[in-house]
Design an enzyme around this catalytic site. Structure first.
Site, short mmCIF file in Angstrom:
data_model
loop_
_atom_site.label_atom_id
_atom_site.label_comp_id
_atom_site.label_asym_id
_atom_site.label_seq_id
_atom_site.Cartn_x
_atom_site.Cartn_y
_atom_site.Cartn_z
N SER A 185 0.86 -1.18 0.00
CA SER A 185 0.00 0.00 0.00
C SER A 185 0.89 1.23 0.00
O SER A 185 1.81 1.32 0.82
CB SER A 185 -0.90 0.02 1.24
OG SER A 185 -1.42 1.32 1.47
N GLY A 186 0.62 2.16 -0.89
CA GLY A 186 1.42 3.38 -0.97
C GLY A 186 1.25 4.27 0.25
O GLY A 186 2.22 4.73 0.85
N SER A 187 0.00 4.53 0.65
CA SER A 187 -0.23 5.42 1.79
C SER A 187 0.32 4.81 3.07
O SER A 187 0.90 5.51 3.91
CB SER A 187 -1.72 5.74 1.93
OG SER A 187 -2.48 4.57 2.13
N GLY B 220 -2.04 5.16 -2.84
CA GLY B 220 -0.86 5.00 -3.67
C GLY B 220 -1.06 3.99 -4.78
O GLY B 220 -0.71 4.22 -5.94
N THR B 221 -1.66 2.83 -4.42
CA THR B 221 -1.88 1.81 -5.45
C THR B 221 -2.92 2.26 -6.46
O THR B 221 -2.85 1.90 -7.64
CB THR B 221 -2.29 0.48 -4.81
OG1 THR B 221 -3.34 0.70 -3.86
CG2 THR B 221 -1.10 -0.17 -4.10
#
Length: 350
Positions: free
Chosen positions: A91-93, A259-260
């Site tokens: 996960s980006g965040s 993010g994804t």
């Protein structure tokens, strides 16, 4: 001491998505890799995730990131992501929040200027660039997972909505990508509940019609996510902006653009020839927060053109706390906690 367990947290957010970073108090998990440790939690010790995402300690809109020792010698720390839908491998965040917390807690020493380090996620190694100004972590850039378009402009019939055109990208999970304007949305905050209801209907219809398989990971489960896309504005020769929002679970619209979700959007815009290597896209959420995705390059993997990308955002520290889990509290479920949580209070943060 009564029947209590405790551990140390740092609450953070990136783009509005709150990540609860578990910094200490958890026993060593079995597993030779961070991925194996994540699978142990998922299959045998899901109590920590349920505890921190349900009342009285949390809400489903949050995420949890557990810091664990890295098993790869290239990484300075590992982390396991827990969300209401389960255990995503990336996960980006959450990565932005985890990297920020590691620096702000001193687990990874913070240095003025730009510094680089590597983390180990269940998906593998993640390279981090942190920018520190006057002692504050101002930006985190992390590698997004290699992303690609699986399905381009298919149509599904959705009860009460009619025929809906969608594309599917993989960017750490499979995402349905739909045009917000076509569905009558302007991506404003007052539409949040309607967006969640609409997304749920579309995801259910797609899941009923087909499954998706990653070219190396195989079956990674049914398509879970949907990303609403607003119009794209070109701000400069290599910089674009678009309102966006991401659905992740029944009733849950992420506060950030994710993010994804941003990586999935990059893959689609590149597939359509609208962005190229070096171009950047800022996705803007219902709450006017944003992430910036950058296309690094592409490579061919069988029939898929795979996009290398990075995601940049800022994490904010919300709170530092010690959570006390009282197993005598009827609101608290301690099943699946005793064998991973060290009894007593964790050592004080330096």
């Amino acid at each position: 001491m009564r029947n209590e367990l405790s551990f140390r947290l740092m609450d953070t957010h990136a783009g509005g998505d709150v990540s609860r970073i578990v910094l200490g108090g958890i026993d060593t998990l079995p597993g030779a890799t961070v991925r194996a440790q994540m699978e142990y939690l998922r299959d045998d010790a899901d109590g920590l995730r349920r505890l921190l995402l349900n009342e009285p300690h949390g809400i489903p809109e949050m995420s949890v990131d557990l810091i664990v020792p890295a098993t790869d010698v290239e990484a300075q720390a590992g982390y396991i992501i827990m969300e209401v839908m389960g255990y995503p491998i990336y996960s980006g965040s959450n990565t932005i929040c985890t990297a920020t917390a590691l620096l702000e807690s001193g687990i990874i020493p913070k240095r003025e200027g730009v510094q680089h380090f590597t983390l180990e996620a269940p998906a593998g190694l993640v390279h981090i660039e942190a920018r520190v100004e006057n002692g504050v972590v101002e930006a985190i850039t992390c590698g997004g997972l290699p992303s690609y378009i699986d399905t381009y402009r298919a149509t599904v019939h959705v009860p009460l909505l009619g025929n809906v055109t969608y594309s599917v990208a993989y960017s750490g999970g499979f995402y349905a990508l739909v045009d917000a304007i076509d569905l009558g949305f302007h991506l404003t905050r007052d539409e949040e509940r309607d967006l969640a209801n609409c997304a749920h209907k579309i995801v259910e219809a797609i899941q009923a019609g087909q499954g998706f398989s990653h070219y190396t990971l195989g079956d990674v489960g049914p398509l879970p996510f949907l990303h609403f896309m607003g119009p794209v504005e070109q701000v400069a020769d290599d910089f674009f902006r678009s309102r966006s929002t991401t659905y992740v679970h029944p009733g849950v619209i992420c506060r950030s653009t994710t993010g994804t979700g941003t990586s999935a959007r990059l893959a689609l815009l590149h597939h359509e020839g609208r962005m190229k290597a070096g171009d950047r896209l800022e996705t803007v959420s219902l709450r006017e927060t944003g992430f910036i995705g950058t296309i690094i390059g592409t490579r061919q993997e069988g029939s898929h053109q795979v996009l290398e990308n990075t995601i940049t955002g800022k994490g904010y520290v919300l709170a530092r706390s010690e959570v006390v889990v009282n197993c005598e509290d009827p609101m608290v479920e301690c099943t699946g906690l005793h064998h991973i949580l060290t009894s007593g209070h964790p050592p004080a943060e330096e």
